[in-house]
Write an enzyme that holds these catalytic residues in place. Structure first.
Site, mmCIF file in Angstrom:
data_model
loop_
_atom_site.group_PDB
_atom_site.id
_atom_site.type_symbol
_atom_site.label_atom_id
_atom_site.label_comp_id
_atom_site.label_asym_id
_atom_site.label_seq_id
_atom_site.Cartn_x
_atom_site.Cartn_y
_atom_site.Cartn_z
ATOM 1 N N LYS A 19 0.430 0.244 -8.832
ATOM 2 C CA LYS A 19 0.847 -1.151 -8.786
ATOM 3 C C LYS A 19 0.970 -1.691 -7.364
ATOM 4 C CE LYS A 19 2.879 -1.265 -13.399
ATOM 5 N NZ LYS A 19 1.691 -1.846 -14.047
ATOM 6 N N ASP A 71 7.329 9.439 -12.012
ATOM 7 C CA ASP A 71 6.455 8.276 -12.157
ATOM 8 C C ASP A 71 7.170 7.079 -11.532
ATOM 9 O OD1 ASP A 71 5.087 6.019 -12.913
ATOM 10 O OD2 ASP A 71 4.888 6.564 -15.020
ATOM 11 N N PHE A 91 7.299 4.976 -20.675
ATOM 12 C CA PHE A 91 6.039 4.221 -20.656
ATOM 13 C C PHE A 91 5.279 4.646 -19.403
ATOM 14 C CE2 PHE A 91 3.074 0.897 -19.658
ATOM 15 C CZ PHE A 91 2.516 0.611 -20.883
#
Length: 405
Positions: free
Chosen positions: A261, A232, A147
């Site tokens: 984030k 990632d 994801f």
């Protein structure tokens, strides 16, 4: 019409949101109005332990004093210039983030998906300019269960039907292999491969941790094939797993870090990729950009985040409190849980067949004052802010035990 001065209860807020906001989420029926540290309060004044932490965007908790002070100070000075001009916050931020990652150069963006897209574009351009791959033939190896965001390119290599279906035609250039399978990775790499893109821990997949040595093997495969290792760490990075980056658990340094984030401290969207000059110098003026990327407000907050992480306190807290969490949850395996994976202050819980669904378990936790999020039906994720106390972690463990029964 309503205004901020119009008092509404949870039911009214839910009805209003259902009426006017697109239904691209299925949230738990709680309407939050205030947050501090690891705790949030709803519009009726009920208090909850936040164990999602904005998918790790809130690693430092709600309204961390240092981050709030930095944001307030910058708000009074300068918020946006665009990269058409220089500003006095970008350089210090880039310097500190480069030092934190061990890389030479930083390319700032806004969201995690933008950062992943940036990494894909940089890897392809590097492949053509540096590796010498023929134009329009570059391939990138990705992982099952990944994801990386919601853009059309990213969902093109997703195997999540809900995220992918009916968004085609899809972007070519990706090969998918089983996560954790070194032999499959080696077989997928060829002369056109410019990068291997992976999450060191698959967060959305349910905090899936690869076998020991897998990240080192990925590094070796990339070195042998002259391909970039792109990590990632949008969710796994910035102290969540007990190290600054999850790759550090295997002493691996990727060619490209993808960050987001928590880089914005839960106050503001900030993301970036970092790499060395040999990689990022393929980006030239006008070939990539973002109006808000590297803006003074985001850079100021990101700089403070880097300074906080350099002190090591949050990494230590994640390690210590993660051990407490795992020790408390482990006895539930075989007694309501089929599986448990913990790395730092991040846990994936697989509910046993015959028990509540992931959604039902989250609803039961909500009734006990704990906020969590399900994924893939029978799995929930726990990721409280790293400022959480040990007593609150114990409260979480007790709530899980009571909810499984």
């Amino acid at each position: 019409m309503t205004s901020d001065r119009t008092p509404l209860d949870s039911g009214a807020h839910i009805a209003l949101t259902e009426r006017y906001a697109a239904h691209n989420y299925h949230p738990l029926p709680v309407v939050l109005a205030h947050g501090e540290g690891a705790w949030v309060t709803d519009v009726e004044g009920r208090r909850y332990l936040d164990c999602l932490a904005g998918y790790s965007a809130l690693n430092f908790g709600h309204g961390h004093p240092r981050l709030r002070a930095r944001a307030h100070a910058q708000l009074d000075r300068l918020t946006l210039t665009s990269r058409a001009f220089l500003n006095d916050r970008l350089g210090p931020f880039a310097q500190e983030l480069a030092a934190l990652t061990g890389h030479e150069v930083v390319l700032p963006m806004n969201t995690g998906a933008e950062a992943v897209e940036t990494a894909i574009k940089v890897a392809r351009k590097w492949g053509y300019r540096v590796k010498g791959v023929p134009e329009d033939t570059a391939s990138i190896v990705v992982m099952e269960g990944n994801f990386h965001g919601r853009t059309t390119t990213i969902v093109s290599f997703s195997d999540d039907k809900v995220a992918r279906d009916e968004y085609g035609p899809y972007t070519p250039g990706f090969r998918t292999v089983r996560y954790g399978d070194v032999d499959a990775l080696r077989a997928a790499v060829d002369d056109t491969t410019v990068a291997v893109l992976l999450e060191p821990i698959q967060g959305e997949g349910g905090v899936v941790i690869p076998p020991e040595g897998y990240l080192r093997a990925v590094r070796e495969v990339c070195d042998t094939a002259s391909a970039l290792m792109v990590a990632d760490e949008v969710q796994s990075g910035l102290a969540r797993t007990g190290r600054t980056f999850a790759c550090e658990h295997e002493d691996v340094r990727p060619d490209v870090y993808v960050l987001g984030k928590a880089l914005g401290g839960g106050l503001y969207p900030v993301s970036a990729i970092t790499a060395d000059h040999a990689v990022l110098d393929v980006v030239t003026p006008g070939s990539h950009g973002s109006t808000f990327g590297g803006n003074p407000m985001g850079a100021a907050i990101g700089h403070e985040v880097c300074l906080m992480l350099a002190e090591g306190e949050f990494q230590s807290r994640a390690t210590r409190l993660g051990a407490v969490l795992e020790e408390g949850l482990r006895p539930f395996v075989g007694r309501g849980l089929d599986g448990l994976r913990v790395r730092g202050l991040w846990a994936g819980l697989d509910v046993s067949p015959g028990g509540p669904s992931g959604r039902e378990l989250c609803e039961r936790l909500l009734a006990r004052g704990v906020l969590a999020k399900d994924t893939h039906g029978s799995t929930i994720r726990l990721a409280p802010p790293l400022v959480v106390t040990e007593d609150a972690v114990q409260l979480l463990v007790e709530a899980v035990g009571a909810s499984l029964g």
